[in-house]
Design an enzyme around this catalytic site. Sequence first.
Site, mmCIF file in Angstrom:
data_model
loop_
_atom_site.group_PDB
_atom_site.id
_atom_site.type_symbol
_atom_site.label_atom_id
_atom_site.label_comp_id
_atom_site.label_asym_id
_atom_site.label_seq_id
_atom_site.Cartn_x
_atom_site.Cartn_y
_atom_site.Cartn_z
ATOM 1 N NE ARG A 46 -2.659 -1.048 3.570
ATOM 2 C CZ ARG A 46 -2.676 -2.192 4.254
ATOM 3 N NH1 ARG A 46 -3.130 -3.286 3.684
ATOM 4 N NH2 ARG A 46 -2.268 -2.239 5.507
ATOM 5 C CD GLU A 177 -17.300 11.182 -1.049
ATOM 6 O OE1 GLU A 177 -16.477 10.984 -0.128
ATOM 7 O OE2 GLU A 177 -17.261 10.567 -2.118
ATOM 8 C CE LYS A 219 -14.891 12.463 -3.450
ATOM 9 N NZ LYS A 219 -13.477 12.070 -3.301
HETATM 10 P P1 13P Z 1 -14.452 7.337 -6.433
HETATM 11 O O1 13P Z 1 -14.005 8.452 -7.335
HETATM 12 O O2 13P Z 1 -13.793 6.019 -6.750
HETATM 13 O O3 13P Z 1 -15.945 7.248 -6.306
HETATM 14 O O4 13P Z 1 -13.928 7.671 -4.976
HETATM 15 C C1 13P Z 1 -14.068 8.947 -4.491
HETATM 16 C C2 13P Z 1 -14.096 8.907 -3.032
HETATM 17 O O5 13P Z 1 -13.315 9.545 -2.373
HETATM 18 C C3 13P Z 1 -15.112 8.079 -2.381
HETATM 19 O O6 13P Z 1 -15.244 8.462 -1.064
#
Ligand code: 13P
Length: 340
Positions: A46, A177, A219
């Site tokens: 990772r 988000e 987001k």
């Molecule tokens: P994805 O662009 O793969 O949806 O991931 C964005 C993200 O930070 C999800 O929390």
Amino acid sequence: MDTQLLSKTAAAMVAKGKGILAADESSGTCESRFRAVGVPCTEENRRAYRGLLFTTPGIERFISGVILYDETIRQKTDDGVPFAEYLAGKGIVPGIKVDKGAKPLALCPGEKVTEGLDGLRERLAEYFKLGARFAKWRAVIAIGAGLPTHACLYANAHALARYAALCQEASIVPIIEPEVLLDGAHSVERCEEVTEATLRATYAALAAYNVAVEHVILKASMVVSGKDHPRQAGVEEVAERTVRVLKRTVPAAQPGIVFLSGGQSDIAATAHLNAMAAMKGLPWPLTFSYSRALQNAALQTWRGEAANVAAAQKAFYHRAHMNALAAQGKWKPELEKQAA
Ligand code: 13P
């Protein structure tokens, strides 16, 4: 609370022609992404993979910030420089995922609420010391028969607002988000309706908890057809519906909006962003904060082999470049052919 720092950080995150790399996959999510390309999900792998992304030459032209995971913010480059310090040295703002994941919401079958508020004030203070200047909290909203419920929207909005208030208190810019999932057979109209309800609940909660929208980055998920719906909305329709919902719900005082890719193909995520960013007269800058749509090609090229690092970096650089153009409405499909 250092409001000048909050303003400076938020402006840097959505600087023109740049976007955010989400590299904050939990170890569980990393496990499934690595398994798909046959790489054992060890801590060292990772670290090596994240190091590959962050040390890609020239990436600071397109990347304004990187969202790190708790493990990653404590890791270092091959040369022993802490990742957060390395990124800041390149002019990239380090950020941190602080939620503890979406857990089943009691008495609401099929729905989740994101946890992680307990002890968050102390964790934010530590992350600030480690160099994080923004944070991320993801809520997930599923669409289905009778879903989402009011309880799910309310519980997640409340958690997002409490998280955002704690971040601002700690001089850390919160990325909120609330992701409306694309899984399911729902129509694009239904996705639009649910996205609007989700954002309304979220912004009402932010106001109730005294969160300054001037120091918040949203987001957002795009308004798309459910993955299994027979009619898939085209690029222009997705762009129009998404921007309509955002205009109805997101205050103009907010410094910017970034998008998640949510399982869209790499090209679809770029094309959708491009169509929205090309629209005139939007009150906020729009850009990307992708994980999968920025990383898929790089991960598939790397496959855990040191010999593939340069080619994987090239693939990552290309996607970052394409999305940086899309964030200015300057992307064209022909530009993809110039890839390696
Ligand atoms: P994805 O662009 O793969 O949806 O991931 C964005 C993200 O930070 C999800 O929390």
